[in-house]
Design a protein around this motif. Structure first.
Motif, short mmCIF file in Angstrom:
data_model
loop_
_atom_site.label_atom_id
_atom_site.label_comp_id
_atom_site.label_asym_id
_atom_site.label_seq_id
_atom_site.Cartn_x
_atom_site.Cartn_y
_atom_site.Cartn_z
N MET A 1 78.18 10.32 23.20
CA MET A 1 77.69 9.02 23.49
C MET A 1 76.65 8.25 23.75
N ASN A 2 77.22 7.19 22.47
CA ASN A 2 76.49 6.30 22.17
C ASN A 2 76.21 5.77 23.68
N ARG A 3 74.84 4.54 23.33
CA ARG A 3 74.47 3.53 24.55
C ARG A 3 75.62 1.91 24.66
N THR A 4 76.45 1.98 23.96
CA THR A 4 77.65 0.76 23.67
C THR A 4 78.27 0.78 25.67
N GLU A 5 78.93 1.83 25.52
CA GLU A 5 80.15 1.92 27.15
C GLU A 5 79.05 1.44 28.42
N TYR A 6 77.48 2.31 28.06
CA TYR A 6 76.66 1.75 29.63
C TYR A 6 76.14 0.08 29.54
N GLU A 7 75.77 -0.51 27.86
CA GLU A 7 75.06 -1.66 28.07
C GLU A 7 76.54 -2.66 28.75
N LEU A 8 77.34 -2.28 28.16
CA LEU A 8 78.79 -2.99 28.20
C LEU A 8 78.71 -3.39 29.48
N TYR A 9 78.60 -2.07 30.64
CA TYR A 9 78.33 -1.67 31.82
C TYR A 9 77.52 -2.85 32.67
N PHE A 10 76.30 -2.59 32.23
CA PHE A 10 75.05 -3.71 32.41
C PHE A 10 75.80 -4.94 32.54
N LYS A 11 76.23 -5.68 31.84
CA LYS A 11 76.58 -7.15 31.20
C LYS A 11 77.26 -7.85 31.77
N THR A 12 77.73 -6.80 32.31
CA THR A 12 78.51 -7.05 34.03
C THR A 12 78.29 -7.27 34.90
N ILE A 13 77.38 -7.08 35.34
CA ILE A 13 76.15 -6.85 36.86
C ILE A 13 75.46 -7.38 36.95
N GLY A 14 75.50 -8.64 38.22
CA GLY A 14 74.63 -9.71 38.49
C GLY A 14 74.04 -10.56 37.33
N SER A 15 73.66 -11.71 38.15
CA SER A 15 73.02 -12.52 37.32
C SER A 15 71.77 -12.50 37.16
N LYS A 16 71.23 -11.85 38.33
CA LYS A 16 68.80 -11.84 37.98
C LYS A 16 68.75 -10.96 36.65
N GLY A 17 67.66 -10.73 36.30
CA GLY A 17 67.14 -10.09 35.45
C GLY A 17 67.00 -8.68 35.93
N PHE A 18 66.93 -7.40 35.26
CA PHE A 18 66.67 -7.06 34.74
C PHE A 18 66.18 -5.98 33.95
N ARG A 19 65.71 -4.84 34.02
CA ARG A 19 65.65 -3.66 32.63
C ARG A 19 66.31 -2.65 32.77
N VAL A 20 66.65 -1.74 31.63
CA VAL A 20 67.34 -0.55 31.65
C VAL A 20 66.41 0.54 30.25
N VAL A 21 65.88 1.18 30.44
CA VAL A 21 65.36 2.04 29.74
C VAL A 21 66.05 3.58 29.24
N TYR A 22 66.76 3.18 28.49
CA TYR A 22 67.65 4.51 28.13
C TYR A 22 66.96 5.77 27.80
N TRP A 23 67.68 7.04 27.62
CA TRP A 23 67.34 8.22 27.75
C TRP A 23 66.65 8.44 25.92
N ASP A 24 67.17 7.83 25.39
CA ASP A 24 66.60 7.83 23.78
C ASP A 24 65.25 6.83 23.89
N LYS A 25 65.10 5.92 24.95
CA LYS A 25 63.71 5.31 25.16
C LYS A 25 63.62 3.66 24.86
#
Length: 398
Positions: A1-25
């Motif tokens: 599974m690529n990261r597209t669906e995860y990115e779609l999810y995180f874009k819907t979360i809150g307004s404060k800034g946060f970082r995601v480090v994926y399994w492919d670094k």
């Protein structure tokens, strides 16, 4: 599974800034402003989500291997909308994974719905040009090769219902009920209470009209929904059938289908699965790849051994297996003949390329059933041991 669906999810979360480090670094920042916390994926959760039915259990057992978090727990809870009472990373990690899993499941259900609709919602007017007037879009059953397509389709419905050994007032579920003939005939001929499930709005509307026209509203119903959303705590069935739908569930969802049937079926209940299958799945099969691209997006044709190997996991016992391979070849011949007689009309509505592709699909599939090992089987199985069935299957062929 690529990261597209995860990115779609995180874009819907809150307004404060946060970082995601994926399994492919790869690293992505979301929200607005400085990053308040970091989510680190140690592995792709989908590798587990796809294979497991009980997501909560798999998350409970594996969350430390999947996810790590750095930051202030209060900031994390604020962004994700979690209760302020959650004050430890262990609980937060579990909750985040559950939210991701639920989101991914909903995305996949919506994608499956769109894939099904892209094929079946081309319009009842289109399918009525080359199907028979029963609007049955699956392999017919030819007791005589000279039978009309209509008679052979009605015979297929009768053949399928006979196998289920239906009794008056039993509850029957049809997963992928098409234009509704099977659930209607089950109520008319056997006195059962039947329910059909479809993702196609066109099929749903046509089935509703058929039920109303025949005055069967008290015994037959149809729902526009994903079968996975049926609540087994509210609904239980004595018999479950699925004809020509299983090819659409996708490889990652094969076990989910059987798991759901298991939950919906009463003990000793019967289920019949009518599906196309292959002797062996090959990634180099160009015709299958072409079908998936142009005719059946998201489709997957399983190996017969794949299906049979899953049954014992749910205490399903295979009782009867029948190949209808040549019946499908004859069915496709009839469809292609009808389709060809309306080519001009189809080209005017959908274009020449569409008409050529669909003609190739019908003709190519007929040839594949005759020459390639492509097959279609009906698998009849029981939930647990059923000792109440007739000792032979003579009752089916009378």
């Amino acid at each position: 599974m690529n990261r597209t669906e995860y990115e779609l999810y995180f874009k819907t979360i809150g307004s404060k800034g946060f970082r995601v480090v994926y399994w492919d670094k790869e690293t992505s920042d979301y929200g607005v402003g400085d990053c308040k916390f970091t989510i680190n994926f140690k592995k792709n959760p989908s590798d587990l989500f796809i294979k497991e039915q009980n997501l909560r259990k798999i998350i409970e057992e594996n969350f430390e291997e999947i996810l790590d978090i750095e930051g202030n727990p209060e900031e994390i809870c604020s962004v994700f909308g979690f209760s302020k009472e959650i004050d430890n990373f262990k609980a937060i990690k579990k909750q985040i994974l559950l939210c991701i899993a639920e989101f991914l499941m909903n995305v996949r259900k919506e994608r499956q719905k769109k894939e099904v609709q892209s094929h079946y919602d081309l319009g009842n007017d289109f399918f009525s040009l080359w199907l028979d007037d029963t609007m049955t879009y699956s392999c017919a059953y030819f007791k005589d090769p000279n039978m009309s397509l209509r008679d052979a389709q009605i015979e297929k419905i009768n053949h399928t219902l006979k196998k289920l050994n239906l009794k008056k007032d039993e509850r029957l579920l049809d997963i992928g009920s098409g234009w509704g003939l099977l659930i209607v005939k089950a109520a008319q001929d056997y006195g059962v209470k039947s329910m059909g499930i479809t993702l196609s709005e066109e099929q749903f509307k046509a089935t509703k009209d058929l039920i109303k026209r025949l005055g069967l509203e008290d015994r037959v119903q149809v729902r526009l929904m994903n079968y996975l959303d049926l609540d087994e705590n509210q609904l239980q069935f004595d018999k479950i059938v699925s004809v020509g739908m299983f090819e659409h569930v996708g490889k990652e969802n094969l076990e989910k289908y059987f798991d759901k049937v298991n939950k919906l079926l009463v003990n000793k209940g019967l289920s019949l699965l009518h599906t196309i299958n292959l002797p062996e799945v090959s990634e180099e099969d160009s015709f299958s790849a072409w079908l998936k691209k142009y005719i059946f997006p998201g489709g997957y044709i399983p190996e017969l051994k794949e299906l049979i190997s899953i049954l014992p996991k749910y205490d399903f016992h295979l009782m009867h297996l029948e190949s209808l391979r040549m019946n499908y070849a004859l069915t496709l011949d009839k469809w292609y003949e009808n389709f060809s007689s309306h080519t001009k009309e189809i080209e005017e509505k959908f274009g020449r390329q569409f008409a050529r592709r669909w003609g190739f699909y019908l003709k190519g599939c007929a040839n594949a059933f005759r020459t390639s090992g492509l097959d279609v089987h009906q698998l009849l199985f029981s939930k647990g041991l059923n000792n109440d069935m007739p000792l032979t299957f003579e009752y089916i062929y009378k």
